[in-house]
Design a protein around this motif. Structure first.
Motif, short mmCIF file in Angstrom:
data_model
loop_
_atom_site.label_atom_id
_atom_site.label_comp_id
_atom_site.label_asym_id
_atom_site.label_seq_id
_atom_site.Cartn_x
_atom_site.Cartn_y
_atom_site.Cartn_z
N ARG A 139 0.81 -1.22 0.00
CA ARG A 139 0.00 0.00 0.00
C ARG A 139 0.84 1.27 0.00
O ARG A 139 0.38 2.34 -0.39
CB ARG A 139 -0.92 0.01 1.21
CG ARG A 139 -0.20 0.08 2.54
CD ARG A 139 -1.16 0.21 3.70
NE ARG A 139 -0.44 0.49 4.94
CZ ARG A 139 -1.06 0.87 6.06
NH1 ARG A 139 -2.35 1.01 6.08
NH2 ARG A 139 -0.35 1.11 7.14
N ASP A 140 2.12 1.16 0.44
CA ASP A 140 3.00 2.33 0.48
C ASP A 140 3.86 2.45 -0.77
O ASP A 140 4.81 3.25 -0.80
CB ASP A 140 3.90 2.28 1.72
CG ASP A 140 3.12 2.45 3.02
OD1 ASP A 140 2.02 3.04 2.98
OD2 ASP A 140 3.61 1.99 4.07
N SER A 141 3.55 1.66 -1.80
CA SER A 141 4.34 1.72 -3.04
C SER A 141 4.33 3.14 -3.60
O SER A 141 3.28 3.77 -3.74
CB SER A 141 3.76 0.76 -4.07
OG SER A 141 3.82 -0.57 -3.62
N TRP A 142 5.52 3.63 -3.91
CA TRP A 142 5.69 5.00 -4.42
C TRP A 142 5.52 4.97 -5.94
O TRP A 142 6.34 4.43 -6.66
CB TRP A 142 7.06 5.52 -4.02
CG TRP A 142 7.31 6.98 -4.27
CD1 TRP A 142 8.18 7.52 -5.17
CD2 TRP A 142 6.68 8.09 -3.59
NE1 TRP A 142 8.15 8.89 -5.11
CE2 TRP A 142 7.24 9.27 -4.14
CE3 TRP A 142 5.72 8.20 -2.60
CZ2 TRP A 142 6.86 10.55 -3.72
CZ3 TRP A 142 5.33 9.46 -2.17
CH2 TRP A 142 5.90 10.62 -2.73
N ASN A 151 3.05 9.62 -5.39
CA ASN A 151 2.43 9.47 -4.08
C ASN A 151 2.35 7.99 -3.78
O ASN A 151 2.65 7.14 -4.62
CB ASN A 151 1.03 10.09 -4.05
CG ASN A 151 0.64 10.57 -2.66
OD1 ASN A 151 1.03 9.97 -1.64
ND2 ASN A 151 -0.13 11.65 -2.59
N LYS A 152 1.93 7.65 -2.55
CA LYS A 152 1.68 6.26 -2.22
C LYS A 152 0.50 5.74 -3.03
O LYS A 152 -0.46 6.47 -3.27
CB LYS A 152 1.40 6.10 -0.72
CG LYS A 152 2.57 6.43 0.19
CD LYS A 152 2.18 6.17 1.63
CE LYS A 152 3.32 6.48 2.58
NZ LYS A 152 2.98 6.17 3.99
N ILE A 153 0.56 4.47 -3.40
CA ILE A 153 -0.45 3.93 -4.29
C ILE A 153 -1.84 3.98 -3.68
O ILE A 153 -2.84 4.19 -4.38
CB ILE A 153 -0.08 2.50 -4.73
CG1 ILE A 153 -0.94 2.06 -5.91
CG2 ILE A 153 -0.19 1.51 -3.57
CD1 ILE A 153 -0.46 0.78 -6.57
N ASN A 154 -1.94 3.80 -2.35
CA ASN A 154 -3.27 3.81 -1.76
C ASN A 154 -3.86 5.22 -1.67
O ASN A 154 -5.05 5.37 -1.41
CB ASN A 154 -3.30 3.11 -0.40
CG ASN A 154 -2.55 3.85 0.68
OD1 ASN A 154 -1.69 4.68 0.38
ND2 ASN A 154 -2.86 3.56 1.93
N ALA A 155 -3.03 6.24 -1.92
CA ALA A 155 -3.56 7.60 -1.97
C ALA A 155 -4.44 7.79 -3.20
O ALA A 155 -5.30 8.68 -3.22
CB ALA A 155 -2.42 8.60 -1.97
N VAL A 324 8.00 5.03 2.46
CA VAL A 324 7.46 4.51 1.20
C VAL A 324 8.19 3.24 0.79
O VAL A 324 9.26 2.90 1.32
CB VAL A 324 7.57 5.56 0.07
CG1 VAL A 324 6.82 6.83 0.44
CG2 VAL A 324 9.03 5.86 -0.27
N VAL A 325 7.60 2.54 -0.18
CA VAL A 325 8.18 1.33 -0.75
C VAL A 325 8.52 1.62 -2.21
O VAL A 325 7.68 2.13 -2.97
CB VAL A 325 7.18 0.15 -0.67
CG1 VAL A 325 7.71 -1.04 -1.45
CG2 VAL A 325 6.92 -0.22 0.78
N TYR A 326 9.74 1.29 -2.58
CA TYR A 326 10.18 1.48 -3.96
C TYR A 326 10.06 0.14 -4.70
O TYR A 326 10.66 -0.86 -4.29
CB TYR A 326 11.61 1.99 -4.03
CG TYR A 326 11.79 3.35 -3.39
CD1 TYR A 326 11.21 4.48 -3.96
CD2 TYR A 326 12.54 3.49 -2.22
CE1 TYR A 326 11.37 5.74 -3.37
CE2 TYR A 326 12.71 4.73 -1.63
CZ TYR A 326 12.11 5.85 -2.20
OH TYR A 326 12.26 7.09 -1.62
N LEU A 327 9.29 0.13 -5.77
CA LEU A 327 9.09 -1.08 -6.54
C LEU A 327 10.27 -1.33 -7.47
O LEU A 327 10.92 -0.38 -7.94
CB LEU A 327 7.79 -0.99 -7.36
CG LEU A 327 6.50 -0.86 -6.55
CD1 LEU A 327 5.31 -0.67 -7.49
CD2 LEU A 327 6.29 -2.07 -5.66
#
Length: 361
Positions: A139-142, A151-155, A324-327
């Motif tokens: 959910r915190d994927s940037w 932004n974070k994906i869940n935003a 955040v999480v970097y994919l």
């Protein structure tokens, strides 16, 4: 005078017994066809009524979200999945975007607390209808959110609801989303109790709230499952471990749902299906008939045929005050490419590090 029979010889009109038999056969055939037609009509009505009952009892129990695809620009959307050289495929692949929350807030069907999602998953039902993959996106994927920047994906859900989330994920993955489903994890907790609890395997002993989850097999009732799924702190992988717990819980629930005990008890099956369908909302374009048809096409799918994965990541960091999480774009492109050709199941071994282990933390 005796009555004439078929064997009495020539008839008064000069015909023969053979002529009499030939002329009488159509009436016999007609009567038989009428009887068979009536039986077929009765069977059709019984079967049709049964299908209507099943479709409306369970499909009608599923809430509908508005037309979440209506505002998308079709010209900019990815093409439908195109299976590559798979003769065993019997239908088109179907991709769902699943969103859900494991929080305790009370929400309306199809909505999520604070308009954000704790769980974001792509679920692919393969064209052979015998394999499926569920891929979690942290959910915190940037990521880049169309019209809003990074932004974070869940935003995306908070900024534009399901439509913007769909657009964001399609842009990120290049995979076309066919349907949208919102899962109420609180509702699935009721399913856990209906099933008499579920068994999850835990790698290391942890505690959350009033419960301790010991290393090994844990039999969870609904409230315990809620605390198990919701834990993030005191887990070495933080949100990554929580994602695995979400998947582990779903795997355990599917396994119990498909167990012999459930399907041999009509009453238990009925109450369980009502609980399951009550915990799900789908896009309005997915009618009851469509759901019934899809469910029937997946009748051979078992929990062992479902693979759980997480989108490849490079690591974590901060953007401003946000964690955040970097994919991993390179590995991600391979994974999404396999989805585009409906071949992720055949190539899942490439993503062993992203696969759900037998005993997640």
């Amino acid at each position: 005078m005796s009555e004439r029979t078929e064997d009495d010889g020539p008839a008064a009109d000069g015909g023969t017994a053979e002529t009499f038999e030939t002329n009488s056969r159509p009436r016999w055939v007609r009567r038989t066809l009428i009887s068979l037609g009536a039986l077929a009509l009765v069977l059709a009505l019984v079967i049709g009524t049964g299908l209507w009952f099943v479709s409306n009892r369970y499909g009608g129990n599923i809430a509908r979200v508005g037309n979440v695809f209506a505002e998308l620009d079709e010209d900019s959307r990815p093409a439908p999945a195109s299976p590559a050289d798979q003769p065993e495929a019997t239908a088109d692949p179907v991709t769902f975007l699943l969103v859900g929350s494991d929080t305790r807030a009370e929400v309306a069907p199809g909505d999520l607390p604070d308009a954000r999602s704790d769980a974001i998953m792509l679920a692919r039902f393969a064209g052979d209808r015998e394999h499926a993959q569920v891929i979690s996106l942290p959910r915190d994927s940037w990521v880049d959110i169309p019209g809003y920047g990074k932004n974070k994906i869940n935003a995306a859900y908070a900024l534009g609801g399901p439509t913007l989330l769909i657009q964001t994920i399609e842009q990120l993955t290049g995979v076309r989303i066919d349907h949208y489903a919102a899962i109420d994890f609180a509702g699935l907790i009721q399913v856990t109790d209906d099933l008499g609890g579920v068994d999850v395997v835990v790698a290391e002993t942890t505690s959350n709230g009033p419960y301790t989850f010991t290393a090994g097999i844990n039999h969870l009732d609904g409230d315990q499952a809620r605390w198990y799924v919701g834990q993030r702190y005191d887990l070495p992988g933080g949100d990554f471990d929580r994602v695995k717990r979400q998947q582990n819980y779903l795997r355990a629930m599917f396994t119990k749902l498909f167990s012999q005990q459930v399907f041999t008890s009509p009453g238990k099956l009925d109450s369980t299906l009502l609980s399951v369908t009550n915990a799900v909302a789908v896009d309005a374009a997915l009618g009851n008939g469509d759901l019934l048809s899809l469910a029937y096409s997946l009748r051979g799918l078992t929990p062992a045929d479902v693979e759980f994965l997480t989108a490849p990541v490079l690591g974590t960091g901060t953007e401003g005050a946000a964690s955040v999480v970097y994919l991993d774009q390179t590995a991600g492109e391979r994974m999404w490419g396999y989805l585009q050709t409906d071949s992720l199941g055949q190539n899942a071994d490439e993503f062993s590090e992203e696969a759900l282990p037998d005993a997640p933390r």
